[in-house]
Write a protein that holds these residues in place. Structure first.
Motif, mmCIF file in Angstrom:
data_model
loop_
_atom_site.group_PDB
_atom_site.id
_atom_site.type_symbol
_atom_site.label_atom_id
_atom_site.label_comp_id
_atom_site.label_asym_id
_atom_site.label_seq_id
_atom_site.Cartn_x
_atom_site.Cartn_y
_atom_site.Cartn_z
ATOM 1 N N LEU A 258 0.798 -1.220 0.000
ATOM 2 C CA LEU A 258 0.000 0.000 0.000
ATOM 3 C C LEU A 258 0.833 1.273 0.000
ATOM 4 C CD1 LEU A 258 -2.943 -0.927 2.395
ATOM 5 C CD2 LEU A 258 -2.784 -1.138 -0.079
ATOM 6 N N THR A 259 2.085 1.201 0.418
ATOM 7 C CA THR A 259 2.945 2.389 0.388
ATOM 8 C C THR A 259 4.300 2.024 -0.174
ATOM 9 O OG1 THR A 259 3.930 2.091 2.590
ATOM 10 C CG2 THR A 259 1.806 3.224 2.487
ATOM 11 N N CYS A 260 5.043 3.037 -0.619
ATOM 12 C CA CYS A 260 6.378 2.776 -1.172
ATOM 13 C C CYS A 260 7.271 2.097 -0.147
ATOM 14 C CB CYS A 260 7.022 4.092 -1.612
ATOM 15 S SG CYS A 260 6.205 4.888 -3.002
ATOM 16 N N ARG A 261 7.123 2.491 1.107
ATOM 17 C CA ARG A 261 7.997 1.970 2.165
ATOM 18 C C ARG A 261 7.377 0.782 2.874
ATOM 19 N NH1 ARG A 261 11.007 6.432 5.563
ATOM 20 N NH2 ARG A 261 12.232 6.393 3.649
ATOM 21 N N GLY A 262 6.137 0.452 2.546
ATOM 22 C CA GLY A 262 5.454 -0.639 3.236
ATOM 23 C C GLY A 262 6.229 -1.948 3.129
ATOM 24 N N PRO A 263 6.556 -2.572 4.271
ATOM 25 C CA PRO A 263 7.371 -3.791 4.237
ATOM 26 C C PRO A 263 6.592 -5.040 3.844
ATOM 27 C CG PRO A 263 6.789 -3.248 6.492
ATOM 28 C CD PRO A 263 6.255 -2.131 5.633
ATOM 29 N N ALA A 264 5.253 -4.978 3.923
ATOM 30 C CA ALA A 264 4.446 -6.162 3.633
ATOM 31 C C ALA A 264 3.184 -5.746 2.902
ATOM 32 C CB ALA A 264 4.097 -6.888 4.932
ATOM 33 N N VAL A 265 2.538 -6.718 2.274
ATOM 34 C CA VAL A 265 1.289 -6.424 1.574
ATOM 35 C C VAL A 265 0.149 -6.336 2.576
ATOM 36 C CG1 VAL A 265 2.062 -7.521 -0.550
ATOM 37 C CG2 VAL A 265 0.798 -8.857 1.148
ATOM 38 N N SER A 266 -0.875 -5.607 2.199
ATOM 39 C CA SER A 266 -2.049 -5.451 3.047
ATOM 40 C C SER A 266 -3.263 -5.274 2.154
ATOM 41 C CB SER A 266 -1.884 -4.243 3.976
ATOM 42 O OG SER A 266 -2.975 -4.130 4.857
ATOM 43 N N SER A 267 -4.440 -5.458 2.733
ATOM 44 C CA SER A 267 -5.670 -5.374 1.953
ATOM 45 C C SER A 267 -6.474 -4.162 2.402
ATOM 46 C CB SER A 267 -6.504 -6.648 2.144
ATOM 47 O OG SER A 267 -7.681 -6.593 1.374
ATOM 48 N N ALA A 268 -6.718 -3.229 1.486
ATOM 49 C CA ALA A 268 -7.441 -2.001 1.805
ATOM 50 C C ALA A 268 -8.939 -2.207 1.680
ATOM 51 C CB ALA A 268 -6.992 -0.880 0.878
ATOM 52 N N LEU A 269 -9.696 -1.472 2.508
ATOM 53 C CA LEU A 269 -11.155 -1.485 2.412
ATOM 54 C C LEU A 269 -11.587 -0.478 1.354
ATOM 55 C CD1 LEU A 269 -13.730 -2.670 3.759
ATOM 56 C CD2 LEU A 269 -13.758 -0.620 5.204
ATOM 57 N N VAL A 270 -12.420 -0.922 0.413
ATOM 58 C CA VAL A 270 -12.919 -0.034 -0.645
ATOM 59 C C VAL A 270 -14.444 -0.093 -0.667
ATOM 60 C CG1 VAL A 270 -10.843 -0.254 -2.068
ATOM 61 C CG2 VAL A 270 -12.732 -1.848 -2.400
ATOM 62 N N TYR A 271 -15.043 0.946 -1.227
ATOM 63 C CA TYR A 271 -16.500 1.052 -1.275
ATOM 64 C C TYR A 271 -16.954 1.032 -2.720
ATOM 65 C CZ TYR A 271 -16.009 2.201 3.609
ATOM 66 O OH TYR A 271 -15.707 2.154 4.931
ATOM 67 N N GLU A 272 -17.817 0.074 -3.029
ATOM 68 C CA GLU A 272 -18.290 -0.130 -4.397
ATOM 69 C C GLU A 272 -19.730 0.350 -4.517
ATOM 70 O OE1 GLU A 272 -18.851 -4.228 -6.179
ATOM 71 O OE2 GLU A 272 -16.859 -3.669 -6.924
ATOM 72 N N LEU A 273 -19.990 1.268 -5.427
ATOM 73 C CA LEU A 273 -21.327 1.804 -5.611
ATOM 74 C C LEU A 273 -22.236 0.739 -6.201
ATOM 75 C CD1 LEU A 273 -23.187 4.357 -5.616
ATOM 76 C CD2 LEU A 273 -22.409 4.714 -7.973
ATOM 77 N N THR A 274 -23.375 0.507 -5.555
ATOM 78 C CA THR A 274 -24.365 -0.426 -6.091
ATOM 79 C C THR A 274 -25.591 0.295 -6.645
ATOM 80 O OG1 THR A 274 -25.335 -0.742 -3.889
ATOM 81 C CG2 THR A 274 -23.621 -2.279 -4.570
ATOM 82 N N SER A 275 -25.939 1.453 -6.082
ATOM 83 C CA SER A 275 -27.047 2.239 -6.645
ATOM 84 C C SER A 275 -26.960 3.667 -6.154
ATOM 85 C CB SER A 275 -28.397 1.626 -6.262
ATOM 86 O OG SER A 275 -28.682 1.839 -4.897
ATOM 87 N N ILE A 276 -27.481 4.576 -7.001
ATOM 88 C CA ILE A 276 -27.561 5.975 -6.626
ATOM 89 C C ILE A 276 -28.738 6.585 -7.370
ATOM 90 C CG2 ILE A 276 -25.869 6.624 -8.418
ATOM 91 C CD1 ILE A 276 -25.003 8.929 -6.567
ATOM 92 N N SER A 277 -29.552 7.336 -6.648
ATOM 93 C CA SER A 277 -30.722 7.921 -7.299
ATOM 94 C C SER A 277 -31.109 9.208 -6.599
ATOM 95 C CB SER A 277 -31.915 6.946 -7.264
ATOM 96 O OG SER A 277 -32.241 6.613 -5.919
ATOM 97 N N ALA A 278 -31.551 10.177 -7.402
ATOM 98 C CA ALA A 278 -32.092 11.407 -6.853
ATOM 99 C C ALA A 278 -33.542 11.172 -6.488
ATOM 100 C CB ALA A 278 -31.982 12.527 -7.892
ATOM 101 N N VAL A 279 -33.914 11.611 -5.286
ATOM 102 C CA VAL A 279 -35.259 11.365 -4.776
ATOM 103 C C VAL A 279 -36.100 12.624 -4.957
ATOM 104 C CG1 VAL A 279 -36.599 10.699 -2.757
ATOM 105 C CG2 VAL A 279 -34.306 9.779 -3.093
#
Length: 279
Positions: A258-279
């Motif tokens: 995750l970083t240039c200096r990061g000594p090990a791999v890691s798994s980042a949390l991400v947010y995936e859009l499933t729906s969006i609507s104007a009400v």
């Protein structure tokens, strides 16, 4: 990248022209009692302490500056500035943290260039700092670690509390120019620092779908969670949609460094859009 801005609505900036230690202000060779006073007051105010300096050649003479910046719930922001030449002068920061500050100051543009923390920030951040300081010399400061080294170059507009990432010299000038004109775009946006990560991602999705908007044109009014599914309602000021419903799924990205200096791999949390609507 959306949903990765570090939380914070109060900022302490301390101009320091020497080398920045790995842990920033905490690592400076200052009088212990002064450093303890500032850190204690900052912790009580939940403030982030950053070292800053002007981009380009470092001037050695003259007094250095410090600032306390605040972003209020109303969207207003306040600042208090001072100078220091002796360690004891920094005690004024503790007093400033207990006061509301004054309105009317322009925002501050911070570019992370903390190479001791992660060399990516210096390699990518310094060209951005130079480009921005040529355009807005009075507003721009290089700063110590703000989080998210993997998104270098990182730019923070404070006390607005807006994080941008993956910028270069050209895109940074265009992005900040739009920001100062009241048009925040989703393309390089990491998030707003007064929101939790899922809310940040929801605002970014709203900007991406309905176009750029000012910092306070959208407000998160409802947030619910069912496992990994987030439902967020956002209200907007005209001419933006009056109300927007956003649904997101939180998931772990594949492991990576995750970083240039990061000594090990890691798994980042991400947010995936499933729906969006104007009400």
């Amino acid at each position: 990248m959306a949903g990765t801005a570090s939380h914070g609505v109060v900022w302490v900036l301390i101009e320091y022209r020497g080398g920045w230690p790995l842990n920033g202000f905490e690592g400076l060779d200052l009088k212990p009692e002064t450093k303890a006073l500032v850190l204690s007051a900052a912790k009580a105010a939940r403030a982030r302490v950053l070292l800053v300096r002007r981009a380009g050649l470092r001037r050695r003479e003259g007094q250095s500056r410090w600032a306390v910046l605040r972003h209020e719930d109303s969207g207003a922001y306040r600042q208090q500035w001072g100078t220091w030449s002796r360690d004891e002068d920094l005690a004024e920061i503790a007093t400033a943290l207990s006061l509301p500050g004054t309105p009317g100051h322009p925002p501050v543009i911070l570019v992370c260039t903390h190479g001791q923390r992660d060399q990516c920030c210096a390699v990518w951040g310094r060209p951005v700092g130079r480009a921005l300081s040529e355009r807005w010399p009075e507003l721009v400061w290089e700063c110590s670690h703000v989080g998210g080294d993997r998104f270098a170059a990182n730019v923070v507009v404070a006390p607005d509390g807006v994080y941008y990432g993956n910028l270069d010299a050209e895109s940074s000038v265009a992005t900040v120019e739009e920001h100062l004109a009241g048009r925040i775009h989703a393309e390089y946006l990491r998030g707003y620092t007064d929101l939790v990560p899922a809310q940040q991602a929801a605002v970014a999705a709203t900007l991406r779908r309905f176009g750029p908007a000012g910092r306070n044109d959208y407000r998160v009014v409802e947030t619910s969670r069912d496992g990994d599914r987030w439902r967020i309602r956002i209200t907007g000021r005209p001419p933006h949609p009056v109300s927007v419903d956003v649904e997101l799924d939180a998931r772990r990205a594949p492991p990576s460094q995750l970083t240039c200096r990061g000594p090990a791999v890691s798994s980042a949390l991400v947010y995936e859009l499933t729906s969006i609507s104007a009400v």
